[in-house]
Design a protein around this motif. Structure first.
Motif, PDB file in Angstrom:
ATOM      1  N   LEU B  31       0.825  -1.206   0.000  1.00 22.68           N
ATOM      2  CA  LEU B  31       0.000   0.000   0.000  1.00 22.68           C
ATOM      3  C   LEU B  31       0.859   1.255   0.000  1.00 22.68           C
ATOM      4  O   LEU B  31       0.560   2.238  -0.665  1.00 22.68           O
ATOM      5  CB  LEU B  31      -0.934  -0.015   1.215  1.00 22.68           C
ATOM      6  CG  LEU B  31      -1.953  -1.153   1.217  1.00 22.68           C
ATOM      7  CD1 LEU B  31      -2.711  -1.198   2.528  1.00 22.68           C
ATOM      8  CD2 LEU B  31      -2.928  -0.999   0.055  1.00 22.68           C
ATOM      9  N   ARG B  32       1.975   1.185   0.755  1.00 23.92           N
ATOM     10  CA  ARG B  32       2.891   2.322   0.778  1.00 23.92           C
ATOM     11  C   ARG B  32       3.451   2.579  -0.617  1.00 23.92           C
ATOM     12  O   ARG B  32       3.558   3.722  -1.066  1.00 23.92           O
ATOM     13  CB  ARG B  32       4.027   2.001   1.741  1.00 23.92           C
ATOM     14  CG  ARG B  32       4.783   3.204   2.204  1.00 23.92           C
ATOM     15  CD  ARG B  32       5.959   2.746   3.047  1.00 23.92           C
ATOM     16  NE  ARG B  32       6.945   3.792   3.019  1.00 23.92           N
ATOM     17  CZ  ARG B  32       7.113   4.652   4.024  1.00 23.92           C
ATOM     18  NH1 ARG B  32       6.382   4.554   5.096  1.00 23.92           N
ATOM     19  NH2 ARG B  32       8.012   5.600   3.941  1.00 23.92           N
ATOM     20  N   ALA B  34       1.962   1.928  -3.398  1.00 19.43           N
ATOM     21  CA  ALA B  34       0.917   2.557  -4.211  1.00 19.43           C
ATOM     22  C   ALA B  34       0.860   4.055  -3.959  1.00 19.43           C
ATOM     23  O   ALA B  34       0.724   4.859  -4.881  1.00 19.43           O
ATOM     24  CB  ALA B  34      -0.441   1.913  -3.904  1.00 19.43           C
ATOM     25  N   ALA B  35       0.982   4.445  -2.678  1.00 15.63           N
ATOM     26  CA  ALA B  35       0.926   5.875  -2.356  1.00 15.63           C
ATOM     27  C   ALA B  35       2.122   6.603  -2.952  1.00 15.63           C
ATOM     28  O   ALA B  35       2.007   7.729  -3.439  1.00 15.63           O
ATOM     29  CB  ALA B  35       0.878   6.072  -0.844  1.00 15.63           C
ATOM     30  N   LEU B  36       3.290   5.947  -2.908  1.00 13.03           N
ATOM     31  CA  LEU B  36       4.478   6.604  -3.450  1.00 13.03           C
ATOM     32  C   LEU B  36       4.401   6.722  -4.968  1.00 13.03           C
ATOM     33  O   LEU B  36       5.073   7.567  -5.561  1.00 13.03           O
ATOM     34  CB  LEU B  36       5.738   5.854  -3.022  1.00 13.03           C
ATOM     35  CG  LEU B  36       6.020   5.953  -1.516  1.00 13.03           C
ATOM     36  CD1 LEU B  36       7.212   5.101  -1.127  1.00 13.03           C
ATOM     37  CD2 LEU B  36       6.248   7.399  -1.100  1.00 13.03           C
ATOM     38  N   SER B  38       2.137   8.002  -6.642  1.00  9.97           N
ATOM     39  CA  SER B  38       1.660   9.333  -7.022  1.00  9.97           C
ATOM     40  C   SER B  38       2.819  10.328  -7.061  1.00  9.97           C
ATOM     41  O   SER B  38       2.854  11.226  -7.894  1.00  9.97           O
ATOM     42  CB  SER B  38       0.582   9.815  -6.054  1.00  9.97           C
ATOM     43  OG  SER B  38       1.161  10.214  -4.832  1.00  9.97           O
ATOM     44  N   LEU B  39       3.780  10.136  -6.136  1.00  9.73           N
ATOM     45  CA  LEU B  39       4.966  11.002  -6.174  1.00  9.73           C
ATOM     46  C   LEU B  39       5.770  10.734  -7.436  1.00  9.73           C
ATOM     47  O   LEU B  39       6.286  11.646  -8.075  1.00  9.73           O
ATOM     48  CB  LEU B  39       5.843  10.763  -4.946  1.00  9.73           C
ATOM     49  CG  LEU B  39       5.305  11.283  -3.627  1.00  9.73           C
ATOM     50  CD1 LEU B  39       6.307  11.018  -2.514  1.00  9.73           C
ATOM     51  CD2 LEU B  39       5.025  12.770  -3.723  1.00  9.73           C
TER      52      LEU B  39
END
Lengths: 327, 314
Positions: B31-32, B34-36, B38-39
C-alpha cells in the motif's frame, strides 16, 4: 437548511408573524434576488438541454439511415461509409486499462494514506501532491505519455518512432490521468467509515490489514465503486492526451468490426489506435458538413450514451447509499 | 487465528500466527508503494517536461519566442505571447460565463432550494459536469458559434469558430466546478449564523448576502481560482471551436480565431507523424507544456490554501 426545518414545523405561525411585522408587504427585492438565482441554475440546465437536443437532432439521422453499419464500420474518407467500430475498440481497451492499472494503485494509495500513514510531513506532501495532480491539465498528461510510454518504454519494443504510439501507451497514459481521481474519491469514502467499526475490530485483535479488509473496505465499497465509475467515464471522454500520445487521424486499416472476438483481442494493444473522442474531434474539424455535423454528432451520441450511463449509475449509487446511511 | 506454525514455548504465546504478521507487513509495504506511485507520477511529469523542453530553451532564437507576431511552429515562429494572450482571452470569457452562473446556482442550491428540489437539481448539474469536453467543443462550433456569436455579432462572425464561441463553451464546462466548490463552502457555514441573522429580523436575501457569503468567501475564491485553472487547461473546446488550425497571428479580439497554449499543443501533436516539421516543433510542445503546467500548478496551490482555510475556520 436550519431555516427550512423551522419553517416546516411552525410554518403558519412564522408566516403570520412575518406578515404582521412587515405590514403584509411583499418582499419584492428578496423575491427578485431568489428569481435571479433560480434563473442562473435553470440557465445552466437549459444549456444542457439545448446541447442534448442539438446532438440528437444532428446525429440521429445517421442511425436511422445506416444503423448498425455506422457502429460496425471502419474509418473512411467517405462520409457515407465511415464508421466508428475502431474507436469503440480503442475506448474499450482504454477503459480496461483504467480498471486494471489505475483502480488497484489508486485504491491502495488511498488505503495507505487514510489507514496506515503516520501523520507526518511526507504524508501531508503526498496528499498535497495528489490534489495537485488532479488539477494538472489533461493535455500535460499526454506529454507525459509521449515522453515515458511512447519514447522511453517503447524503445524496448524496437519499433519505429511512429509505430510506438500504441493503444497500450494510450491506456497507460489515461490510467495515470485518472489515478488522482481514484485516490481522492476512495480516500473520501474511507474517511466516512465510522471509527467504531475499526475500534471494534481492533478490540478483538485484528491486524491493521484485517481491519481494512473486513470492516473498512466493505463499508466504503459503494463510495469506492462510485469513484471508479466516475474515473472510467472521465477516461473514455478524454481526447486531448490521446491526440498528444498520437492517436491516428484519418485512416486506420485494421481492427474494424464489433464482433466480440475482435473487440477483446489484446493484439490491438501493440498497434496504433483511435478512440471515440479522437474520432469526434477529427471529424468536427473536417470541412465537409456530413463529417462536421452529422457524423461527429452520431459518434458523440455513441460516446455520450456510455459516459452518461456510467455517470448516472455512479451518482444514483452514491445518493442511495448516502440516504440509507443518513437515516 | 489458525494454528501457530511453531509450537509455543512459553505458557501463553500472545504473538499469534506469524503468517498474519508477515501478511500484515507485506500489505503495509504494497500500500505504501501505491501511495508513493503518485509522487513518481509527479516526478515523471516534471522530469519529462523539463528534459524535453531543455533542447528548445537552449536552441531556439529567443527573439522569436518573445516577439508579438504569430505562433506558427512549422515556419519557426514561436511567439509565446500569442498563445498566452489567447489563453487569457478565452479564460476571461469563460469566467464571465461561469462565475455568475455557477455562483448563482450554488447560492440557490445551498440557501433557497427545498431538500426535495435540491435532490433533483443537484444531480442534473453533476451530469453536466460529466459531459466530455470534445462534446462541448462540437457544440460550441456547430451551435454556439452560429446561434449565439453569429446572432449577436453578425453572420460572418459565426461562420467558423472564434475565441468568443470557444470561451463560452469552456465557461459552460466550468459551471459545475464553480457551483459545486462554492456550494460546499456555503453549506459549511454553520446554521447558527443564519438563525442568528434571521432572529435579528434579516430577510433571507440579507442573510445570504451579508452573513453566508462573507463567511464562505474563501471557499468561493477557491472555486473561482480552480475554475480559472480548469479553463486555462481546457484543450478540446478551443482545439475544435477556437477558429484557428495550427497557426495563429497575435490577436486579443475575442471575435478572431486564435490558439491557446493547450490548443497549440494539440495541433502540434496532430501533425507530428506526417511530414517532418521544423526540428524544434516537438521540443516546442514540451516547452508550452511546462509553461502551462507551472501556471496551473500555481493556481491550484493558491486554491488549495483557500479551501483549507474554510476547513480550519469552522
Amino acid at each position: 437548511m436550519a431555516l427550512t426545518t423551522i419553517s416546516s414545523s411552525t410554518g403558519a405561525v412564522r408566516g403570520s408573524v412575518e406578515r404582521a411585522l412587515r405590514g403584509a408587504r411583499v418582499d419584492v427585492r428578496g423575491r427578485l434576488f431568489e428569481a435571479a438565482l433560480l434563473a442562473c441554475l435553470l440557465l445552466s440546465m437549459l444549456v444542457l438541454g439545448v446541447l442534448l437536443h442539438t446532438v440528437v437532432t444532428d446525429g440521429m439521422p445517421v442511425y436511422t439511415e445506416r444503423g448498425w453499419e455506422f457502429l460496425d464500420g471502419a474509418l473512411s474518407s467517405s462520409a457515407s461509409r465511415a464508421g466508428i467500430s475502431q474507436g469503440i475498440v480503442g475506448s474499450f481497451w482504454i477503459a480496461a486499462g483504467v480498471v486494471v492499472l489505475a483502480v488497484p494503485v489508486g485504491v491502495g494509495a488511498a488505503i495507505y494514506l487514510e489507514e496506515y500513514a503516520p501523520r507526518n510531513r511526507l504524508t501531508a506532501f503526498i496528499e498535497l501532491n495528489v490534489r495537485n495532480l488532479a488539477g494538472v491539465p489533461s493535455v500535460v498528461y499526454g506529454l507525459l505519455g509521449l515522453a515515458i510510454f511512447v519514447e522511453a518504454l517503447g524503445g524496448f519494443s524496437g519499433q519505429s518512432d511512429v509505430d510506438r504510439r500504441t493503444l497500450a501507451a494510450a491506456a497507460a497514459t489515461l490510467a495515470v490521468l485518472v489515478l488522482p481521481i481514484v485516490v481522492i474519491t476512495t480516500a473520501e469514502a474511507i474517511r466516512a467509515v465510522p471509527r467504531s467499526l475499526r475500534e471494534g475490530a481492533y478490540g478483538v485483535g485484528a491486524t491493521r490489514w484485517e481491519v481494512v479488509r473486513t470492516q473498512v473496505l466493505p463499508y466504503a465499497a459503494p463510495g469506492i465503486l462510485t469513484g471508479c465509475l466516475l474515473s472510467i467515464a472521465r477516461a473514455v471522454g478524454e481526447a486531448a492526451p490521446l491526440i498528444v500520445v498520437g492517436a491516428v487521424t484519418g485512416f486506420l486499416s485494421r481492427g474494424a468490426g464489433l464482433s466480440v472476438s475482435n473487440v477483446v483481442d489484446p493484439g490491438h494493444l501493440t498497434e496504433r489506435f483511435v478512440a471515440l473522442p479522437t474520432i469526434v474531434s477529427h471529424w468536427a474539424k473536417l470541412p465537409e458538413e456530413e463529417f462536421k455535423v452529422a457524423n461527429s454528432s452520431a459518434a458523440i451520441l455513441a460516446m455520450l450514451a456510455f459516459v452518461l450511463l456510467v455517470n448516472t449509475l455512479a451518482i444514483v449509487l452514491r445518493n442511495r447509499v448516502e440516504r440509507k446511511r443518513s437515516t | 487465528m489458525g494454528v501457530p506454525l511453531t509450537p509455543p514455548e512459553p505458557a501463553v504465546d500472545l504473538s499469534g500466527d506469524p503468517r498474519r504478521h508477515r501478511r500484515e507487513r507485506a500489505m503495509g509495504l504494497v500500500l505504501r508503494g501505491a501511495a508513493l506511485a503518485s509522487l513518481l507520477v509527479s516526478a515523471l511529469i516534471v522530469g519529462s517536461l523539463a528534459a524535453n523542453a531543455a533542447g528548445f530553451v537552449a536552441e531556439v532564437d529567443w527573439g522569436r519566442v518573445l516577439a508579438n507576431d504569430a505562433w506558427n511552429p512549422r515556419q519557426g515562429r514561436f511567439s509565446i505571447s500569442t498563445l498566452v494572450v489567447g489563453s487569457l482571452v478565452i479564460t476571461g470569457v469563460a469566467m464571465v460565463v461561469a462565475a455568475p452562473l455557477g455562483l448563482g446556482a450554488a447560492v440557490y442550491l445551498s440557501e433557497y432550494a427545498r431538500p426535495r428540489v435540491r435532490a433533483v437539481l443537484k444531480p442534473v448539474l453533476e451530469v453536466l459536469a460529466g459531459i466530455p469536453s470534445v462534446v462541448l467543443g462540437v457544440f460550441a462550433l456547430n451551435w454556439i458559434a452560429p446561434e449565439v456569436v453569429g446572432t449577436l455579432f453578425g453572420e460572418r462572425e459565426g461562420r467558423t469558430g472564434s475565441m468568443l464561441a470557444a470561451g463560452i463553451g469552456v465557461g459552460i464546462l466550468t459551471i459545475p466546478l464553480m457551483a459545486s466548490v462554492s456550494e460546499d463552502a456555503m453549506r459549511a457555514v454553520p446554521s447558527a449564523l443564519r438563525q442568528a441573522s434571521a432572529a435579528l429580523g434579516a430577510r433571507r436575501a440579507t442573510t445570504t448576502l451579508r452573513v453566508v457569503l462573507p463567511a464562505a468567501v474563501s471557499g468561493i475564491v477557491a472555486a473561482f481560482v480552480l475554475a480559472t485553472s480548469r479553463a486555462i487547461g481546457e484543450t478540446m473546446v478551443v482545439f475544435i471551436a477556437g477558429g484557428a488550425a495550427d497557426s495563429a497571428t497575435f490577436t486579443a479580439n475575442p471575435l478572431d480565431g486564435s490558439l491557446t497554449m493547450t490548443a497549440a499543443m494539440a495541433s502540434l501533436a496532430t501533425g507530428t507523424d506526417g511530414v517532418r516539421a521544423d526540428a524544434l516543433a516537438v521540443p516546442a510542445l514540451y516547452f508550452v507544456g511546462i509553461v502551462l503546467f507551472a501556471l496551473t500548478l500555481g493556481l491550484n496551490l493558491v486554491a488549495d490554501r483557500f479551501v483549507r482555510r474554510v476547513r480550519r475556520t469552522y
